[in-house]
Design an enzyme around this catalytic site. Structure first.
Site, mmCIF file in Angstrom:
data_model
loop_
_atom_site.group_PDB
_atom_site.id
_atom_site.type_symbol
_atom_site.label_atom_id
_atom_site.label_comp_id
_atom_site.label_asym_id
_atom_site.label_seq_id
_atom_site.Cartn_x
_atom_site.Cartn_y
_atom_site.Cartn_z
ATOM 1 N N CYS A 1 -5.209 5.228 -1.838
ATOM 2 C CA CYS A 1 -4.183 4.473 -1.111
ATOM 3 C C CYS A 1 -4.490 4.541 0.392
ATOM 4 O O CYS A 1 -4.626 5.630 0.939
ATOM 5 C CB CYS A 1 -2.814 5.088 -1.399
ATOM 6 S SG CYS A 1 -1.504 4.506 -0.312
ATOM 7 N N CYS B 1 -0.234 -0.923 3.820
ATOM 8 C CA CYS B 1 0.465 -2.088 3.261
ATOM 9 C C CYS B 1 1.935 -1.822 2.990
ATOM 10 O O CYS B 1 2.716 -2.779 2.914
ATOM 11 C CB CYS B 1 -0.228 -2.601 2.014
ATOM 12 S SG CYS B 1 -1.324 -1.438 1.264
ATOM 13 N N THR C 1 4.836 6.872 2.189
ATOM 14 C CA THR C 1 3.380 6.716 2.291
ATOM 15 C C THR C 1 2.935 6.539 3.739
ATOM 16 O O THR C 1 3.491 5.711 4.454
ATOM 17 C CB THR C 1 2.955 5.477 1.466
ATOM 18 O OG1 THR C 1 3.392 5.671 0.136
ATOM 19 C CG2 THR C 1 1.463 5.267 1.497
ATOM 20 N N GLU D 1 1.893 11.295 1.110
ATOM 21 C CA GLU D 1 3.328 11.022 1.213
ATOM 22 C C GLU D 1 4.076 12.175 1.888
ATOM 23 O O GLU D 1 3.679 13.325 1.789
ATOM 24 C CB GLU D 1 3.926 10.762 -0.184
ATOM 25 C CG GLU D 1 3.639 9.374 -0.726
ATOM 26 C CD GLU D 1 2.210 9.143 -1.199
ATOM 27 O OE1 GLU D 1 1.486 10.143 -1.405
ATOM 28 O OE2 GLU D 1 1.805 7.972 -1.352
ATOM 29 N N HIS E 1 5.891 -5.628 -2.332
ATOM 30 C CA HIS E 1 5.065 -4.432 -2.517
ATOM 31 C C HIS E 1 4.525 -4.328 -3.944
ATOM 32 O O HIS E 1 3.443 -3.784 -4.162
ATOM 33 C CB HIS E 1 5.862 -3.183 -2.136
ATOM 34 C CG HIS E 1 4.975 -2.019 -1.811
ATOM 35 N ND1 HIS E 1 3.823 -2.125 -1.064
ATOM 36 C CD2 HIS E 1 5.047 -0.712 -2.170
ATOM 37 C CE1 HIS E 1 3.240 -0.950 -0.960
ATOM 38 N NE2 HIS E 1 3.954 -0.075 -1.633
ATOM 39 N N TYR F 1 0.197 -3.940 -5.644
ATOM 40 C CA TYR F 1 -0.459 -3.009 -6.576
ATOM 41 C C TYR F 1 -1.590 -3.667 -7.377
ATOM 42 O O TYR F 1 -2.482 -2.982 -7.873
ATOM 43 C CB TYR F 1 0.583 -2.398 -7.515
ATOM 44 C CG TYR F 1 1.186 -1.133 -6.943
ATOM 45 C CD1 TYR F 1 1.867 -1.162 -5.727
ATOM 46 C CD2 TYR F 1 1.053 0.087 -7.580
ATOM 47 C CE1 TYR F 1 2.387 -0.016 -5.174
ATOM 48 C CE2 TYR F 1 1.581 1.244 -7.036
ATOM 49 C CZ TYR F 1 2.251 1.187 -5.838
ATOM 50 O OH TYR F 1 2.761 2.332 -5.290
ATOM 51 N N CYS G 1 -4.671 -3.282 -4.384
ATOM 52 C CA CYS G 1 -5.230 -1.961 -4.048
ATOM 53 C C CYS G 1 -5.694 -1.207 -5.281
ATOM 54 O O CYS G 1 -6.780 -0.633 -5.308
ATOM 55 C CB CYS G 1 -4.219 -1.143 -3.262
ATOM 56 S SG CYS G 1 -2.786 -0.593 -4.208
ATOM 57 N N GLU H 1 1.614 8.187 -8.632
ATOM 58 C CA GLU H 1 1.776 7.194 -7.558
ATOM 59 C C GLU H 1 1.849 5.784 -8.161
ATOM 60 O O GLU H 1 2.645 4.940 -7.722
ATOM 61 C CB GLU H 1 0.607 7.287 -6.584
ATOM 62 C CG GLU H 1 0.770 6.356 -5.391
ATOM 63 C CD GLU H 1 -0.420 6.417 -4.456
ATOM 64 O OE1 GLU H 1 -0.287 7.001 -3.386
ATOM 65 O OE2 GLU H 1 -1.492 5.897 -4.819
HETATM 66 FE FE1 SF4 Z 1 -0.951 2.426 -1.037
HETATM 67 FE FE2 SF4 Z 1 -1.431 0.380 -2.648
HETATM 68 FE FE3 SF4 Z 1 1.059 0.791 -1.694
HETATM 69 FE FE4 SF4 Z 1 -0.941 -0.051 -0.097
HETATM 70 S S1 SF4 Z 1 -0.029 -1.147 -1.855
HETATM 71 S S2 SF4 Z 1 0.573 1.545 0.359
HETATM 72 S S3 SF4 Z 1 -2.692 1.054 -0.915
HETATM 73 S S4 SF4 Z 1 -0.114 2.136 -3.093
#
Ligand code: SF4
Length: 479
Positions: free
Chosen positions: A98, A102, A189, A257, A292, A296, A299, A443
């Site tokens: 991560c 984002c 995060t 985190e 958000h 996922y 990433c 996560e």
């Molecule tokens: Fe992390 Fe993925 Fe969330 Fe971006 S979208 S903060 S890389 S878990």
């Protein structure tokens, strides 16, 4: 725009209390616990200067009339939301973890949409205020941490009925020049290596909970803020030095985190973007969740590319890469990963235009992405474990490998296919362990909301009544 080194310097110079295992971290850019996460976030800055990523990593800001780092940009078309997913996949491939930026980016996007809609409903002027803040973020290329999740206490009670009223972040008082807030945000995060913290309500609210309807952004070194950095699976290995036992040691296992505590923090009025408009909190949650959850599928598919590659290579090292069942499992891993990616792209292509002019990811598809992630990533990890073998859980430490007495014995008995150096195999095993460890999987399960939260939104968006009509039409007597 900032370069990676500028970003690290600016984060290193921030003065605010960050605790980890009972001690204050004086510089998060050099502490072994936090530095990997700083390195991962720094890649979002590095990429913006690489010509091959120009189209993905940069975007034209109408606010500044120039190009900015895309991690500060508001999506104004479905194509923007497709580029976002492609950018996140590239970042996941690059860091194998991560990279944090984002979450705040998605919060920036949410507040753009939400402030506009609150103004429309209440005649307030939040959006103008918000644009000033956004300009500041874009101009200085800042990293923003999203402060979304409250600790929530007893989950069966709403905010105002908790035994402690601070279990959800709330407004304590309103002054002429600002508001005073108290509470905490959990699992945040990138919180210890962001320049700004942006806070939003975590749930839909009723009138009696109007003091919990608050959104704002403040610099991370604002007095009254304290950060408690969380532990991760195997984080003690980071303290052992530069060796391979830490797995993805340059970029870490997850997003780094932290718990953020707001102890009667004064937020200047020009940084307040929602104040007691309780009936708009649910809309904020919906926009953030869709934004958000789509992420996922970007990433995590990039991170899974790293895992699939590591597993394929380890199969070669073990001499089983041509076995049909191994090839079948690798194909299965690829299929799951591309399914996730495809759905995230579709959520962008089917994006909805909001009254602000910004686009949000298609809620039904974005929630499908996230729910799939909670299953597919676990399944990909399961297949990686299956192919890797039990050595994943029993490999001796690097210290033993380098030991003058036992080291040669380890090399002798843990050798595999001819030409494979044991240390190369061990590094790969540690990487797979790190990519599939508990923290990494949890996560995926709970980041951006737990599976049940996605199901609630899926049913809300699915239009079951329409589907029922379709069925009735087919089976009615006069069909
Ligand atoms: Fe992390 Fe993925 Fe969330 Fe971006 S979208 S903060 S890389 S878990």
């Amino acid at each position: 725009m900032k370069r990676a080194e500028d970003y690290k310097k600016s984060i290193g110079s921030l003065r605010r209390p960050v605790y980890y295992r009972g001690e204050l971290v004086s510089d998060v850019t050099s502490s072994p616990a936090t530095a990997p996460h700083v390195n991962a976030a720094a890649e979002t800055y590095a990429m913006a200067f690489e010509p091959e990523y120009e189209d993905l990593a940069l975007a034209h800001s109408e606010l500044l009339s120039r190009r900015v780092n895309r991690f500060t940009y508001i999506h104004h078309s479905p194509e923007d939301l497709v580029k976002k997913i492609r950018l996140l996949r590239a970042m996941g491939q690059r860091t194998g973890t991560c990279f944090q930026r984002c979450a705040g980016w998605d919060a920036l996007h949410t507040m753009y949409i939400l402030t506009y809609e609150i103004d429309q409903k209440y005649g307030t002027t939040y959006h103008e205020r918000y644009l000033d803040f956004l300009r500041h973020v874009q101009e200085n290329d800042l990293m923003v941490a999203a402060g979304m999740t409250d600790p929530k206490g007893d989950r069966s009670r709403p905010p105002g009925q908790q035994v402690d009223p601070d279990l959800y972040l709330r407004v304590v008082s309103v002054k002429e020049d600002g508001i005073v807030v108290r509470g905490a945000k959990a699992h945040q995060t990138g919180a210890v290596n962001a320049h700004e913290v942006m806070v939003l309500p975590t749930t839909a609210l009723r009138e009696e909970d109007r003091d919990y309807a608050v959104a704002f952004a403040i610099p991370a070194d604002t007095p009254g803020l304290t950060f408690v950095f969380g532990r991760q699976t195997n984080d003690g290995r980071k303290l052992e030095g530069e060796g391979w036992d830490a797995g993805n040691r340059r970029f870490g296992m997850v997003g780094g985190e932290a718990l953020i505590i707001f102890d009667d923090v004064l937020v200047p009025m020009e940084r307040v973007f929602m104040l007691r408009e309780f009936d708009m909190a649910g809309r904020g949650v919906e926009v953030f969740a869709s934004t958000h959850r789509q992420s996922y599928g970007g990433c995590k598919t990039g991170v899974m590319d790293c895992l699939i590659g590591a597993t394929s290579l380890l199969a070669k090292y073990h001499g089983v890469d041509r076995a049909s069942h191994v090839r079948d499992k690798l194909a299965e891993m690829v299929h799951l990963n591309e399914t996730l990616f495809g759905c995230a792209l579709a959520a962008g292509l089917q994006a909805l235009r909001t009254p602000s002019g910004a686009y949000m990811a298609h809620p039904l598809l974005a929630n499908t992405v996230k729910l799939n992630a909670t299953r597919f990533i676990y399944e990909i990890a399961r297949l990686a474990h299956d192919i890797s073998g039990g050595i994943l859980a029993t490999l001796p430490s690097e210290i033993d490998f380098r030991h003058p007495v036992i080291g040669p014995q380890i090399r002798k008995y843990l050798q595999t296919a001819p030409g494979v150096r044991p240390e190369d195999r061990f590094r790969l095993i540690r990487l797979i362990e790190s990519l599939t460890g508990t923290a990494a999987l949890v996560e995926v399960m709970h980041g951006a909301g737990s599976p049940q939260a996605q199901k609630v939104l899926l049913l809300r968006q699915a239009n079951l009544a329409h589907k029922e009509q379709l069925a009735l039409r087919l089976c009615s007597p006069d069909a």
